[in-house]
Design a protein around this motif. Sequence first.
Motif, short mmCIF file in Angstrom:
data_model
loop_
_atom_site.label_atom_id
_atom_site.label_comp_id
_atom_site.label_asym_id
_atom_site.label_seq_id
_atom_site.Cartn_x
_atom_site.Cartn_y
_atom_site.Cartn_z
N LEU A 73 0.82 -1.21 0.00
CA LEU A 73 0.00 0.00 0.00
C LEU A 73 0.86 1.27 0.00
O LEU A 73 0.60 2.20 -0.77
CB LEU A 73 -0.93 0.00 1.21
N THR A 74 1.86 1.33 0.84
CA THR A 74 2.68 2.54 0.91
C THR A 74 3.45 2.76 -0.39
O THR A 74 3.61 3.89 -0.85
CB THR A 74 3.64 2.50 2.11
N ASP A 75 3.92 1.67 -1.00
CA ASP A 75 4.63 1.80 -2.28
C ASP A 75 3.69 2.28 -3.38
O ASP A 75 4.09 3.08 -4.24
CB ASP A 75 5.26 0.46 -2.69
N PHE A 76 2.45 1.79 -3.37
CA PHE A 76 1.48 2.24 -4.36
C PHE A 76 1.11 3.71 -4.15
O PHE A 76 1.01 4.48 -5.12
CB PHE A 76 0.22 1.37 -4.27
N LEU A 77 0.92 4.11 -2.91
CA LEU A 77 0.47 5.46 -2.62
C LEU A 77 1.55 6.51 -2.84
O LEU A 77 1.24 7.65 -3.21
CB LEU A 77 -0.03 5.54 -1.17
N HIS A 78 2.81 6.15 -2.63
CA HIS A 78 3.88 7.16 -2.63
C HIS A 78 3.92 8.01 -3.90
O HIS A 78 3.96 9.25 -3.81
CB HIS A 78 5.23 6.48 -2.41
N PRO A 79 3.89 7.41 -5.11
CA PRO A 79 3.97 8.27 -6.30
C PRO A 79 2.74 9.13 -6.54
O PRO A 79 2.78 10.05 -7.37
CB PRO A 79 4.13 7.24 -7.46
N THR A 80 1.64 8.83 -5.84
CA THR A 80 0.39 9.58 -6.06
C THR A 80 0.26 10.76 -5.11
O THR A 80 -0.75 11.49 -5.18
CB THR A 80 -0.83 8.66 -5.87
#
Length: 252
Positions: free
Chosen positions: A243-250
């Motif tokens: 989740l944190t990896d997915f959210l970071h670029p957004t």
Amino acid sequence: MTLAHDVVGDGPTVTLLHSTAGDRRMWDPQLPALVDAGWRVLRCDFRGYGETPVPDRPHNDAQDVADLLDRLGVERTALVAASGGGQVAVEFAARWPARVTALALLATALAGHHPGAELRAFGDREDELLAAGDVAGATELNVETWLGPHADEATRDKVRRMQRHAFEVQLAAEEEFEPIRVVTDPATITAPTLLVAGAHDLADFREIAADLSTRIPGARHVELDWAGHLPSLERPDAVTPLLTDFLHPTKP
């Protein structure tokens, strides 16, 4: 009615929407990592769950979330949602696409989905147990159905407590109100989207994730070979970094 909620951390907002087998406490394992990653984390309880009373009139869960965000002055948010909370998140992101910066759906439900035989059998058995006054039996049915093989006893007990509480609150209601349904099209969602399914979950939820991956533009679909229906609780060590990896670029 304002949904019971809590807010921790600083930065852009990520809103966590719980499964109907739990309440906002289900996100306890993810909270520290999201705060450390620079997010302001908002968790809420839907009506009839956790600390939010049962509905006192017809309502719409997505509208409740929108109203809560408005009260808190949150114009845009990332959404992370599980199961029944995912259904709410899909509706929210389709109705107000400009308000959603990212959408992560774990074993999501979907409005209009026709349940398969296994899910229908679960619902029938749950109804039978509750009609017979066997709240403990209905609770155990949910624990056994929704948690995969990696859930430890502490996790099973956490789900047991959340589900039992929801049953007790909802069964004590003097009147039951039908929700207000709003038809939406997932194709109108514009946020980067992550769909997570579990190989040990009921087929319905794996099918919903696969279906939405073709309907939400640019959606990423991941199936976890170890997971049941509640992977964020079953193995936080694997799901929280996802989740944190997915959210970071957004991040706005």
